[in-house]
Design a protein around this motif. Structure first.
Motif, mmCIF file in Angstrom:
data_model
loop_
_atom_site.group_PDB
_atom_site.id
_atom_site.type_symbol
_atom_site.label_atom_id
_atom_site.label_comp_id
_atom_site.label_asym_id
_atom_site.label_seq_id
_atom_site.Cartn_x
_atom_site.Cartn_y
_atom_site.Cartn_z
ATOM 1 N N UNK A 323 9.525 7.286 -41.724
ATOM 2 C CA UNK A 323 10.565 6.270 -41.565
ATOM 3 C C UNK A 323 11.947 6.907 -41.422
ATOM 4 N N UNK A 324 12.252 7.911 -42.273
ATOM 5 C CA UNK A 324 13.560 8.559 -42.194
ATOM 6 C C UNK A 324 13.732 9.282 -40.860
ATOM 7 N N UNK A 325 12.680 9.989 -40.449
ATOM 8 C CA UNK A 325 12.771 10.768 -39.207
ATOM 9 C C UNK A 325 12.915 9.861 -37.993
ATOM 10 N N UNK A 326 12.136 8.776 -37.963
ATOM 11 C CA UNK A 326 12.215 7.872 -36.808
ATOM 12 C C UNK A 326 13.590 7.232 -36.722
ATOM 13 N N UNK A 327 14.142 6.827 -37.842
ATOM 14 C CA UNK A 327 15.478 6.221 -37.838
ATOM 15 C C UNK A 327 16.516 7.196 -37.306
ATOM 16 N N UNK A 328 16.421 8.449 -37.729
ATOM 17 C CA UNK A 328 17.365 9.473 -37.262
ATOM 18 C C UNK A 328 17.205 9.717 -35.768
ATOM 19 N N UNK A 329 15.960 9.824 -35.306
ATOM 20 C CA UNK A 329 15.722 10.132 -33.892
ATOM 21 C C UNK A 329 16.129 8.972 -32.991
ATOM 22 N N UNK A 436 8.603 3.347 -25.989
ATOM 23 C CA UNK A 436 9.750 4.209 -25.693
ATOM 24 C C UNK A 436 11.023 3.568 -26.242
ATOM 25 N N UNK A 437 11.942 4.408 -26.693
ATOM 26 C CA UNK A 437 13.217 3.888 -27.144
ATOM 27 C C UNK A 437 13.978 3.337 -25.953
ATOM 28 N N UNK A 438 14.752 2.308 -26.201
ATOM 29 C CA UNK A 438 15.551 1.709 -25.143
ATOM 30 C C UNK A 438 16.901 1.319 -25.732
ATOM 31 N N UNK A 439 17.879 1.040 -24.907
ATOM 32 C CA UNK A 439 19.194 0.680 -25.439
ATOM 33 C C UNK A 439 19.157 -0.530 -26.364
ATOM 34 N N UNK A 440 18.176 -1.431 -26.173
ATOM 35 C CA UNK A 440 18.131 -2.621 -27.013
ATOM 36 C C UNK A 440 17.221 -2.456 -28.234
ATOM 37 N N UNK A 441 16.746 -1.213 -28.506
ATOM 38 C CA UNK A 441 15.960 -0.979 -29.722
ATOM 39 C C UNK A 441 16.886 -1.128 -30.912
ATOM 40 N N UNK A 442 16.632 -2.148 -31.719
ATOM 41 C CA UNK A 442 17.569 -2.469 -32.794
ATOM 42 C C UNK A 442 17.404 -1.553 -33.998
ATOM 43 N N UNK A 443 16.150 -1.245 -34.347
ATOM 44 C CA UNK A 443 15.889 -0.464 -35.552
ATOM 45 C C UNK A 443 14.462 0.060 -35.498
ATOM 46 N N UNK A 444 14.038 0.736 -36.556
ATOM 47 C CA UNK A 444 12.689 1.322 -36.542
ATOM 48 C C UNK A 444 11.628 0.224 -36.565
ATOM 49 N N UNK A 445 11.908 -0.922 -37.208
ATOM 50 C CA UNK A 445 10.923 -2.001 -37.225
ATOM 51 C C UNK A 445 10.679 -2.524 -35.818
ATOM 52 N N UNK A 446 11.741 -2.580 -35.043
ATOM 53 C CA UNK A 446 11.618 -3.045 -33.658
ATOM 54 C C UNK A 446 10.731 -2.096 -32.862
ATOM 55 N N UNK A 447 10.964 -0.785 -33.016
ATOM 56 C CA UNK A 447 10.182 0.185 -32.239
ATOM 57 C C UNK A 447 8.734 0.242 -32.719
ATOM 58 N N UNK A 448 8.528 0.172 -34.042
ATOM 59 C CA UNK A 448 7.162 0.182 -34.570
ATOM 60 C C UNK A 448 6.409 -1.068 -34.102
ATOM 61 N N UNK A 449 7.115 -2.212 -34.077
ATOM 62 C CA UNK A 449 6.460 -3.451 -33.634
ATOM 63 C C UNK A 449 5.990 -3.334 -32.196
ATOM 64 N N UNK A 450 6.828 -2.766 -31.333
ATOM 65 C CA UNK A 450 6.439 -2.627 -29.925
ATOM 66 C C UNK A 450 5.280 -1.658 -29.759
ATOM 67 N N UNK A 451 5.297 -0.546 -30.513
ATOM 68 C CA UNK A 451 4.172 0.386 -30.433
ATOM 69 C C UNK A 451 2.910 -0.238 -31.020
#
Length: 475
Positions: A323-329, A436-451
């Motif tokens: 979680x920490x690493x994904x938020x940073x990246x 993939x990260x995109x400009x509208x990726x709000x947070x790690x929950x958003x990216x995890x949800x899409x994956x």
């Protein structure tokens, strides 16, 4: 005869002043022997002594015409001199009611006594009578004014000699205390793996304590040059130490750093260094500091940190680190416009392995997956176990992230793990969903949800594919 009332004496401070002088009765004071010989000659008496009056006894420091002795204080004539605090003369002890029954008179035949008290300062600087210089004869006699004056002067000389001997004894005691403290300090340094050092400004040689040599794995020898001392630090640590020393000198900032270190035997260690400027009349003249081998503590901390950050079974990162690493990246990727791919992995058939081959076989599968998620082709991607049979990869390599479909195919192929137990082999595999990260990726929950959405879509597609394959085989 009338007896003059003695002044009140502070016995506690008097005894403290006496004992502060150390042992003066060891018979080694040639100056005291010369002094009592002069007293005997000036007063023309066969016996002269320098006596100290302790709590219970009179002890002879030096004697002329008599052997060194110790007497009970109750029978000592000098005890009366100390109490009088002035010259005391007893022309004939047999005629003096204080001494008629004294064993020194009845047994040893003492008749004449003249004594002058000698003093020493107590802790407050008050002169305390600690003893007396005296002359004794077995014949009654008078003390002439000249002899009395001589005895007074000799008492002054005795005080000076006693003060000098006391100072010498105190210096000796201080030296002994310092030697003891140094031994204790050296023992403490060895126990704590601490050593001290000093670098005089304007020179290139470092002064090391014994334990600094031990920390470096060296035999004690010459003082090393600063450049030689810095050679024990790996390049990255050497730059830190050199910079901190320069900052200490230029900005007068105390130094407190912890760095890697390699001994003369090639052993990796971890050391902490603390230093500050030494001044003389306000001007810096040297850098003084200590160095401590903190390898054991550092190793323990690293082990605790690893255990807190790694999954116990697979040895890869746990969910908290993920979680920490994904938020940073995500932050870095959006800020700098860099690619970032998140892959979620769910193992297929894992429950069947646990149910058929047992949990030990299931653990082997999880360990194998952890190893495959750290293969070189993944180019430093961060692998994590999220729980159960769920894994994740944070991919920052531009080439891998640029082709998500090809990445998924290669990863799923790498996750095909055959498991054999009790003669039975079962093949397990992994389904991968990516985002993939995109400009509208709000947070790690958003990216995890899409994956996660992509993962379950891939699982449904795989189930449908497997069903069609089975139908074709049945027809």
């Amino acid at each position: 005869m009338a007896v003059a009332r003695s002044p009140i004496i502070d016995e506690t401070n008097r005894l403290e002043a006496l004992r502060a002088l150390g042992d003066l009765t060891d018979g080694t004071g040639a100056e005291f022997s010369a002094l009592v010989a002069m007293a005997a000659r000036f007063v023309d008496c066969p016996i002269a002594m320098l006596n100290l009056v302790d709590r219970d006894a009179q002890r002879t420091v030096a004697g002329h015409g008599i052997e060194l002795s110790e007497l009970p204080r109750t029978v000592a004539f000098c005890n009366h001199t100390v109490r009088k605090r002035d010259l005391m003369v007893v022309p004939d002890a047999r005629e003096d009611v204080r001494f008629q029954m004294n064993p020194l008179v009845t047994g040893d035949g003492l008749r004449f006594y003249a004594g002058m008290p000698v003093h020493a300062p107590d802790a407050d600087g008050t002169r305390q009578p600690i003893g007396a210089i005296c002359v004794v004869d077995t014949e009654p006699r008078q003390l002439s004014p000249a002899a009395a004056e001589a005895l007074r002067h000799l008492a002054t000389v005795a005080e000076a000699l006693i003060a000098a001997r006391g100072a010498a004894n105190e210096s000796k005691r201080q030296a002994e205390r310092m030697a003891r403290q140094e031994r204790v300090l050296l023992q403490a340094e060895r126990m704590a793996m601490i050593g001290s050092w000093r670098l005089p400004l304007g020179t290139d040689h470092v002064e090391w304590s014994d334990n600094v040599y031990r920390i470096h794995g060296l035999e004690m020898g010459d003082q090393p040059a600063l450049s030689e001392a810095l050679d024990f630090y790996p390049p990255h640590a050497r730059a830190i130490v050199s910079g901190a020393l320069a900052q200490l000198i230029d900005e007068e900032q105390p130094l407190d750093i912890e760095t890697d270190f390699v001994t003369a035997r090639g052993e990796f260690r971890r050391v902490r260094s603390i230093a500050e400027l030494e001044r003389n009349d306000g001007q810096p003249i040297a850098i003084v500091g200590i160095v401590q081998d903190v390898t054991d503590r550092y190793t323990m901390e690293q082990a605790l940190r690893r255990s807190a950050e790694l999954d116990d079974l697979t040895g890869i990162a746990n969910r908290a680190v993920f979680n920490r690493t994904l938020e940073t990246e995500i932050t870095i990727a959006q800020r700098d416009g860099l690619p970032l791919l998140l892959a979620l992995v769910d193992l297929d058939g894992f429950k069947a392995i646990n149910d058929t081959l047992g949990h030990l076989a299931g653990d082997d599968v999880l360990k194998a997956v952890g190893r495959r998620l750290e293969q070189p082709w993944l180019k430093g991607s961060v692998a994590a176990r999220l729980g159960g049979d769920e894994f994740a990869l944070i991919v920052t390599d531009p080439a891998l992230a640029s082709s998500p479909a090809a990445f998924v195919r290669r990863l799923e192929a790498a996750l095909a793990v055959p498991v054999t137990a009790n003669g039975l082999t079962i093949m397990t595999a992994g389904t991968v969903g990516v985002a993939l990260v995109s400009p509208d990726t709000a947070n790690i929950r958003d990216m995890i949800h899409r994956a996660d959405t992509a993962l379950y879509a891939a699982k449904r597609a795989r189930v449908g594919l497997d069903r069609r394959v089975m139908e074709r085989r049945a027809s």
